[in-house]
Scaffold this motif. Sequence first.
Motif, PDB file in Angstrom:
ATOM      1  N   UNK A  25       0.831  -1.212   0.000  1.00  0.00           N
ATOM      2  CA  UNK A  25       0.000   0.000   0.000  1.00  0.00           C
ATOM      3  C   UNK A  25       0.861   1.255   0.000  1.00  0.00           C
ATOM      4  N   UNK A  26       1.956   1.247   0.767  1.00  0.00           N
ATOM      5  CA  UNK A  26       2.848   2.403   0.772  1.00  0.00           C
ATOM      6  C   UNK A  26       3.483   2.617  -0.600  1.00  0.00           C
ATOM      7  N   UNK A  27       3.816   1.507  -1.271  1.00  0.00           N
ATOM      8  CA  UNK A  27       4.440   1.633  -2.582  1.00  0.00           C
ATOM      9  C   UNK A  27       3.472   2.240  -3.596  1.00  0.00           C
ATOM     10  N   UNK A  28       2.245   1.722  -3.660  1.00  0.00           N
ATOM     11  CA  UNK A  28       1.336   2.194  -4.713  1.00  0.00           C
ATOM     12  C   UNK A  28       0.853   3.612  -4.422  1.00  0.00           C
ATOM     13  N   UNK A  29       0.843   4.028  -3.140  1.00  0.00           N
ATOM     14  CA  UNK A  29       0.359   5.379  -2.796  1.00  0.00           C
ATOM     15  C   UNK A  29       1.484   6.404  -2.716  1.00  0.00           C
ATOM     16  N   UNK A  30       2.657   6.047  -3.180  1.00  0.00           N
ATOM     17  CA  UNK A  30       3.782   6.982  -3.177  1.00  0.00           C
ATOM     18  C   UNK A  30       3.418   8.221  -3.999  1.00  0.00           C
ATOM     19  N   UNK A  31       3.437   9.409  -3.393  1.00  0.00           N
ATOM     20  CA  UNK A  31       3.012  10.624  -4.131  1.00  0.00           C
ATOM     21  C   UNK A  31       3.907  10.945  -5.328  1.00  0.00           C
ATOM     22  N   UNK A  32       5.141  10.437  -5.329  1.00  0.00           N
ATOM     23  CA  UNK A  32       6.020  10.679  -6.482  1.00  0.00           C
ATOM     24  C   UNK A  32       5.626   9.835  -7.682  1.00  0.00           C
ATOM     25  N   UNK A  33       4.803   8.813  -7.454  1.00  0.00           N
ATOM     26  CA  UNK A  33       4.409   7.928  -8.547  1.00  0.00           C
ATOM     27  C   UNK A  33       2.920   8.048  -8.882  1.00  0.00           C
ATOM     28  N   UNK A  34       2.084   8.170  -7.843  1.00  0.00           N
ATOM     29  CA  UNK A  34       0.637   8.103  -8.016  1.00  0.00           C
ATOM     30  C   UNK A  34       0.066   9.452  -8.437  1.00  0.00           C
ATOM     31  N   UNK A  35      -0.731   9.422  -9.516  1.00  0.00           N
ATOM     32  CA  UNK A  35      -1.433  10.622  -9.967  1.00  0.00           C
ATOM     33  C   UNK A  35      -2.867  10.665  -9.459  1.00  0.00           C
ATOM     34  N   UNK A  36      -3.428   9.503  -9.121  1.00  0.00           N
ATOM     35  CA  UNK A  36      -4.806   9.443  -8.632  1.00  0.00           C
ATOM     36  C   UNK A  36      -4.940   8.190  -7.787  1.00  0.00           C
TER      37      UNK A  36
END
Length: 536
Positions: A25-36
């Motif tokens: 969950x931390x990986x997919x919600x990384x603000x440097x990667x996630x746009x939405x």
Amino acid sequence: MAVTKLLRIKERTHGDSSGGLKSALKYICNPDKAALIGGNAGQSPDRAYSVMKRNKEYWNKPGGSAGFHYVISFPPGSKVDVNTAAAIAEDFTQELLGGRYYYTYAVHTDQKHMHVHIVFDSVAIDDGAKYHSPKGDWEKRIQPISDRVCQKHGLPPLEYGEDRKFVDYGEWVSRKEKERFNRKHPEDSPREVKKKWENSHPYINHWFDLIRDDIDEAILRSPSYSSFLKYMESLEYTVRDGKYLSLTPKGRARAVRSLRLGKGYSKEEIQQRIEYVRSHPISPDDFRTYGDMETVRRLLFAARKKDRRWHMNEFQRSFYRRWRNTCLIRKPDFRGRRGSRTIVLSLEELTDNLQFLIREDIRTEEELVSRRADFGNERKAVQSELSSVKTQLYRNDICRKVKRRETLREKFWLSADEQEELNRLDEEIGKVMPVSQAVRYRNSLINRKAACLAQLRELRERERLVRNIEWQFEDEKAGNLDRGDYREMQRRHEEELKRQQAEEERQKKQKKQAGAEETGRTEHAEERSRKDGRER
């Protein structure tokens, strides 16, 4: 055209069993990667993890698969924007999960191709059922759903890779990071690092390494292929030369085909190397030296610097000679060359023995025996202390209550009964001593236990070194210089040690059984006297 990957987030055996789910969950919600970010579990990794963790604890299903991680990727140039990718993820999860499982998805735009990560819990919200994905589930259930979702949004059906085996999420991330690093730094790839390490490592521990070195030496000393075969026979090899070259070194039961040794060791490659040496003479001083001789020299220098009158006596010098002869065993016409060259496989043990003798300054066989007895007595004292610490740590009522209290406090959410139990534990511990003092007491016992275990490991290592030195000394007196004899003697000593330990355990059981019988007889006699007194 889109591509999907399916990953299972497995239960961790150490620490938090759902730690892999939290990392995903931390990986997919990384603000440097996630746009939405979206989903019914929340839009932050901490919130989503707490919701999924609470659901597992509510249904009492913390074990097994922690969750699942699906990745839907779209090739560069596809007419998919962030909102469309999010809509595809939303429709996919709704049709696959039916609203029965908590999930979070994130649209990533950090790569050339847009992709969506979907992480969902493995425990159902309504009835606690575990998400089940049997063999063939991709083709029968997931792929048709993917095709329908893609057609709904005007995209070609999803493409699945050939390798769809579930893997641990942490393993998948680690593999991807290694691949990315190897692409940027090919000279530091695991294969190249291993090759550099093998070239620089001074010790060899495998028959293949020894055979390769023998072949290299024979090539340097042979003007023709026939003389190469004779040289190998002089090194106590059994040679079979046919379609393949097979070699059997002394001390090994099975033959080895030279082509199995790697590049440059097939029959044809050996012949080519011999022809190259004939046209490009190599210095006769070109030979391999085994072992880390510089470390031993520094150790000897430090001992002399500490005491200028210090020198090795004959007992220590015998170990030094054998170690040095083994290091220089490939030197041409070396006078100290004696015994089978398979002793090279035991060089690391010989080095450890010599360094231990110098550091401890053991100068006679009697000192060696005395030192071994001292180590044994010290080990028994530490084992006794460890047993006392374990008794206090695991049988003391305060320690058990403190441990239970810490277990409850680590939980994210407590039921009413658990909260009541936590309050009761605080009251009971407070009657004996302050809670903070009880926690410090238990932590001090844990630290003492760790210190005892570390001391035991060190003492056992010292005892092992003393036993190895004794075996080597007996081996030297008997004149057995082959590695096979050395290993056989080591095996016999290990069996003797196991026999002694079994005898000690048997004696302990007998004493315990005798004590129990004596206690039973005493209790029976007391009961009989009380009964006789009542009758009178």
